[in-house]
Design a protein around this motif. Structure first.
Motif, short mmCIF file in Angstrom:
data_model
loop_
_atom_site.label_atom_id
_atom_site.label_comp_id
_atom_site.label_asym_id
_atom_site.label_seq_id
_atom_site.Cartn_x
_atom_site.Cartn_y
_atom_site.Cartn_z
N ARG A 4 0.83 -1.21 0.00
CA ARG A 4 0.00 0.00 0.00
C ARG A 4 0.86 1.26 0.00
N TYR A 7 2.15 1.75 -3.58
CA TYR A 7 1.14 2.30 -4.48
C TYR A 7 0.90 3.78 -4.21
N GLN A 8 1.04 4.22 -2.96
CA GLN A 8 0.92 5.64 -2.65
C GLN A 8 2.00 6.44 -3.38
#
Length: 339
Positions: A4, A7-8
């Motif tokens: 995550r 992806y940020q």
């Protein structure tokens, strides 16, 4: 790095690409400002002990340098995957160079920004196609701009390579040197512990292998990994630096059946490895999967299971199909001896 978080960073990278175009230097600076603390958390002091090499002569105290390396490696790979110039953009770059627009002649860097290709690519296309130079001569002129008769073009080509932090000559030299330094660190670790290996160069020249790991071990090492109890390592063959060490079995041929497992840790897993591959980079899913298909699977077929070290980390968890017969880590592991 957790998926995550990756992806940020990638989401912000793509937004910045729409603002800054091919100016990757500005993109990296913005990413460092926004995600520096996040990257630093993966290099926190509670993991510094795991970063030591054998006799505690290496650490990661320079967080800022570490952050820059991780962000650059991540962004550069995405940039390389995206920059695939079309025939139209190449034609536009070649045609527009040297053409006056309101008594203002655009530089190669400005043209590259407008048509969406890297600075170095624009320089190569102009040299090769507009001036009808072959690839060999283009490479020579790019490396030494004094061979270019047109003074203005020579300056533009030089500036393109200086400012292109992905494809430029200077960035290529720095990337290659970084890889050589990391290989040297692993080599020193093996030498200090009297571990015999065959180098990539020896495998290619003496044994005529076409695809070779950085280090082929003459005697296998045992990799001890933690986390089997909660299936984190068992499922993904991926470890933190504090979760892994290499065991050199000194009495391998001893008559007595001495155990090399010196503890009673039920969460430990022991795997023999025959080779080590080190990459001075950050590995995304796409990056690792390509290396696995093109390199690691070939190493496994030829030599058996092995260890892959990504110096600047990787996205976790790695898909299981790309971890078969390999163990992945982001730190140089300690080496234990048994007697």
């Amino acid at each position: 790095m957790k998926r995550r978080h990756y992806y940020q960073i990638i989401s912000e990278y793509r937004r910045l690409r729409s603002l800054y175009g091919t100016d990757l230097r500005q993109i990296c600076l913005q990413l460092i400002r926004q995600f520096g603390q996040l990257i630093a958390s993966y290099n926190s002091s509670d993991r510094t002990a795991a970063a030591t090499v054998a006799d505690n002569d290496t650490d990661r105290s320079d967080d800022q340098h570490w952050i820059q390396c991780v962000i650059y490696s991540l962004a550069a790979y995405e940039f390389k995957c995206e920059i695939k110039p079309s025939a139209a953009s190449v034609t536009a770059a070649i045609a527009s160079y040297g053409v006056s627009n309101n008594n203002n002649i655009k530089s190669l860097m400005n043209i590259a920004q407008e048509v969406g290709i890297s600075y170095t690519m624009a320089a190569q296309y102009v040299l090769q196609n507009r001036y009808n130079h072959d690839k060999s001569l283009t490479k020579t002129m790019s490396a030494n701009t004094s061979h270019i008769a047109d003074g203005r073009l020579a300056v533009d080509v030089m500036l393109c390579h200086l400012n292109d932090i992905v494809f430029g000559n200077h960035s290529n030299h720095m990337t290659n040197n970084s890889g050589l330094v990391f290989e040297s660190e692993v080599s020193q670790l093996l030498h200090r512990n009297d571990i015999s290996y065959v180098s990539e160069r020896q495998l290619r020249i003496d044994d005529c292998f076409d695809v070779t790991p950085d280090f082929k071990l003459n005697v296998p090492l045992i990799v001890k990994t933690l986390g089997v109890a909660n299936n984190t390592v068992a499922a993904n063959h991926c470890t933190d630096g504090s979760d892994i060490c290499l065991i050199k079995v000194n009495n391998y041929f001893a008559k007595n059946n001495t155990k090399f497992i010196v503890d009673n840790d039920s969460t430990a897993n022991y795997t023999p490895i025959n080779w080590i591959e080190c990459k001075s980079m950050f590995a995304s899913d796409l990056c690792h999967s390509k290396y696995y298909r093109n390199q690691y699977s070939n190493y496994v077929n030829r030599f058996g299971s092995g260890l892959v070290i990504y110096k600047y980390g990787y996205v976790r968890p790695v898909p299981v199909q790309y971890t078969l017969n390999i163990i992945i880590t982001d730190r140089l592991p300690k080496i234990m001896h048994t007697f």
